[in-house]
Design a protein around this motif. Structure first.
Motif, PDB file in Angstrom:
ATOM      1  N   ASP A   6       0.985  -1.106   0.180  1.00  0.00           N
ATOM      2  CA  ASP A   6       0.048  -0.033   0.133  1.00  0.00           C
ATOM      3  C   ASP A   6       1.001   1.207   0.042  1.00  0.00           C
ATOM      4  OD1 ASP A   6      -2.295   2.013   0.863  1.00  0.00           O
ATOM      5  OD2 ASP A   6      -3.417   0.079   0.597  1.00  0.00           O
ATOM      6  N   ILE A   7       0.295   2.386   0.151  1.00  0.00           N
ATOM      7  CA  ILE A   7       0.867   3.725  -0.211  1.00  0.00           C
ATOM      8  C   ILE A   7       2.357   3.788   0.793  1.00  0.00           C
ATOM      9  CG2 ILE A   7      -0.591   4.877   1.348  1.00  0.00           C
ATOM     10  CD1 ILE A   7      -0.058   7.146  -0.602  1.00  0.00           C
ATOM     11  N   ASP A   8       2.094   3.332   2.033  1.00  0.00           N
ATOM     12  CA  ASP A   8       3.437   3.409   2.805  1.00  0.00           C
ATOM     13  C   ASP A   8       4.717   2.638   2.164  1.00  0.00           C
ATOM     14  OD1 ASP A   8       2.060   1.195   3.012  1.00  0.00           O
ATOM     15  OD2 ASP A   8       2.102   0.810   5.510  1.00  0.00           O
ATOM     16  N   GLU A   9       4.219   1.413   1.580  1.00  0.00           N
ATOM     17  CA  GLU A   9       5.287   0.794   1.092  1.00  0.00           C
ATOM     18  C   GLU A   9       5.732   1.158  -0.382  1.00  0.00           C
ATOM     19  OE1 GLU A   9       5.049  -3.472   1.935  1.00  0.00           O
ATOM     20  OE2 GLU A   9       6.064  -4.008  -0.245  1.00  0.00           O
ATOM     21  N   LEU A  10       4.692   1.461  -1.241  1.00  0.00           N
ATOM     22  CA  LEU A  10       4.835   1.751  -2.693  1.00  0.00           C
ATOM     23  C   LEU A  10       3.623   2.812  -3.186  1.00  0.00           C
ATOM     24  CD1 LEU A  10       5.920   1.393  -5.605  1.00  0.00           C
ATOM     25  CD2 LEU A  10       4.434  -0.818  -5.665  1.00  0.00           C
ATOM     26  N   ASP A  11       4.249   3.874  -3.333  1.00  0.00           N
ATOM     27  CA  ASP A  11       3.430   5.009  -3.884  1.00  0.00           C
ATOM     28  C   ASP A  11       3.329   4.883  -5.332  1.00  0.00           C
ATOM     29  OD1 ASP A  11       1.839   7.451  -4.398  1.00  0.00           O
ATOM     30  OD2 ASP A  11       3.204   8.606  -2.781  1.00  0.00           O
ATOM     31  N   ILE A  12       2.032   4.867  -5.752  1.00  0.00           N
ATOM     32  CA  ILE A  12       1.879   4.609  -7.310  1.00  0.00           C
ATOM     33  C   ILE A  12       2.089   5.802  -7.889  1.00  0.00           C
ATOM     34  CG2 ILE A  12       0.654   2.266  -7.334  1.00  0.00           C
ATOM     35  CD1 ILE A  12      -2.000   4.170  -8.157  1.00  0.00           C
ATOM     36  N   SER A  13       2.013   6.830  -7.460  1.00  0.00           N
ATOM     37  CA  SER A  13       2.018   8.291  -7.780  1.00  0.00           C
ATOM     38  C   SER A  13       3.430   8.738  -8.057  1.00  0.00           C
ATOM     39  CB  SER A  13       1.386   9.402  -7.139  1.00  0.00           C
ATOM     40  OG  SER A  13       1.998   9.605  -5.866  1.00  0.00           O
ATOM     41  N   ARG A  47     -13.899  -3.310 -16.013  1.00  0.00           N
ATOM     42  CA  ARG A  47     -14.836  -2.473 -15.483  1.00  0.00           C
ATOM     43  C   ARG A  47     -15.741  -2.727 -14.365  1.00  0.00           C
ATOM     44  NH1 ARG A  47     -15.331   0.598 -21.446  1.00  0.00           N
ATOM     45  NH2 ARG A  47     -13.936   1.954 -21.176  1.00  0.00           N
ATOM     46  N   THR A  48     -15.665  -2.670 -13.508  1.00  0.00           N
ATOM     47  CA  THR A  48     -16.577  -3.490 -12.437  1.00  0.00           C
ATOM     48  C   THR A  48     -17.541  -2.520 -11.644  1.00  0.00           C
ATOM     49  OG1 THR A  48     -16.743  -5.008 -10.588  1.00  0.00           O
ATOM     50  CG2 THR A  48     -14.885  -3.400 -10.607  1.00  0.00           C
ATOM     51  N   SER A  49     -18.237  -2.827 -10.662  1.00  0.00           N
ATOM     52  CA  SER A  49     -19.259  -1.956 -10.171  1.00  0.00           C
ATOM     53  C   SER A  49     -19.195  -2.346  -8.586  1.00  0.00           C
ATOM     54  CB  SER A  49     -20.651  -2.115 -10.868  1.00  0.00           C
ATOM     55  OG  SER A  49     -21.614  -1.401 -10.124  1.00  0.00           O
ATOM     56  N   CYS A  50     -19.922  -1.512  -7.882  1.00  0.00           N
ATOM     57  CA  CYS A  50     -20.279  -1.801  -6.385  1.00  0.00           C
ATOM     58  C   CYS A  50     -19.858  -3.022  -5.672  1.00  0.00           C
ATOM     59  CB  CYS A  50     -21.843  -1.743  -6.608  1.00  0.00           C
ATOM     60  SG  CYS A  50     -22.513  -1.093  -4.935  1.00  0.00           S
ATOM     61  N   PHE A  51     -18.522  -2.895  -5.049  1.00  0.00           N
ATOM     62  CA  PHE A  51     -18.337  -4.193  -4.510  1.00  0.00           C
ATOM     63  C   PHE A  51     -19.344  -4.486  -3.207  1.00  0.00           C
ATOM     64  CE2 PHE A  51     -13.637  -2.837  -5.904  1.00  0.00           C
ATOM     65  CZ  PHE A  51     -13.943  -3.250  -6.938  1.00  0.00           C
ATOM     66  N   ILE A  52     -19.411  -5.759  -3.122  1.00  0.00           N
ATOM     67  CA  ILE A  52     -19.992  -6.384  -1.910  1.00  0.00           C
ATOM     68  C   ILE A  52     -19.244  -6.836  -0.649  1.00  0.00           C
ATOM     69  CG2 ILE A  52     -21.922  -7.765  -0.977  1.00  0.00           C
ATOM     70  CD1 ILE A  52     -23.161  -7.513  -4.046  1.00  0.00           C
TER      71      ILE A  52
END
Ligand SMILES: NC(=O)C1=CN([C@@H]2O[C@H](COP(=O)(O)OP(=O)(O)OC[C@H]3O[C@@H](n4cnc5c(N)ncnc54)[C@H](OP(=O)(O)O)[C@@H]3O)[C@@H](O)[C@H]2O)C=CC1
Ligand SMILES: Cc1cn([C@H]2C[C@H](O)[C@@H](COP(=O)(O)OP(=O)(O)O[C@H]3O[C@@H](C)C(=O)[C@@H](O)[C@H]3O)O2)c(=O)[nH]c1=O
Length: 161
Positions: free
Chosen positions: A33-40, A149-154
């Motif tokens: 996640d961002i703390d380990e790898l910042d995709i920006s 292209r997915t929608s609304c995760f449950i």
């Protein structure tokens, strides 16, 4: 063994994928996640993926606050479009494939027919615009990628009555 890196691993989808890893012991899946790898951060991304020597990157990192994106345009575009371009460039340089998660919000919803891959995408929100731009950058810079292209995760949460 096939090596997979999941970005945005602490998010809703990242955690859902994490809950499945025990079923796929033939895959070596690492969650960041961002703390380990910042995709920006394009250079960090290139260096990280070069060292990790991955076969696939599943991009679950994004700016997902749909309504807030209307007011936080710079950040939304940075994460959903420019960072996806960084991933595409790193993928070409370090030879891995990208599985990218997009959204039904690339469409405006003004139809009664089901959408297909060939449907023309016209987003109704800024979030949708940034996600569509991210798709475009990915296809331009690393066309061997896959986009869902997915929608609304449950989520499998306990029901509180
Ligand atoms: N949720 C849904 O119903 C749907 C989601 N999608 C798409 O699926 C994908 C995953 O969504 P979801 O799991 O819900 O998203 P979440 O918002 O739950 O998770 C996104 C993750 O990305 C992390 N992140 C933010 N910025 C960066 C960064 N610069 N570098 C690395 N990681 C970062 C966030 O960390 P932090 O929390 O610390 O900011 C968070 O852990 C997104 O692309 C989204 O557009 C598509 C359709 C439906
Ligand atoms: C608020 C509301 C939502 N809905 C539907 C619309 C939508 O498909 C679903 C969820 O709506 P929400 O507004 O809660 O969720 P929202 O945060 O807008 O939803 C999304 O998350 C982002 C990240 C995505 O990319 C989208 O695909 C979508 O799943 O419920 C209704 O039908 N009636 C309503 O009153």
């Amino acid at each position: 063994m096939t090596k997979i890196l999941v970005t945005g691993g602490n998010g809703q989808l990242g955690q859902s994928i994490l809950s499945l890893v025990n079923k796929y012991k033939n895959l070596n899946i690492h969650f960041s996640d961002i703390d380990e790898l910042d995709i920006s951060q394009s250079e960090q991304l290139k260096e990280y993926t070069r060292a990790a020597n991955i076969d696939y990157l599943i991009n679950c990192a994004a700016y997902t606050a749909v309504d807030k994106a209307e007011h936080e345009k710079v950040l939304a575009k940075k994460l959903n479009a420019e960072a996806v371009k960084n991933i595409a460039i790193a993928a070409t340089e370090n030879n891995f494939r990208v599985i990218h998660i997009s959204t039904d919000y690339v469409f405006d919803g003004n139809t009664f027919k089901p959408y297909t891959e060939a449907s023309f995408a016209v987003p109704a929100s800024y979030y949708g615009q940034t996600k569509l731009l991210g798709e475009k950058y990915l296809m331009e810079n690393h066309p061997a990628s896959m986009i869902f292209r997915t929608s609304c995760f449950i989520r499998n949460l306990p029901i509180i009555l």
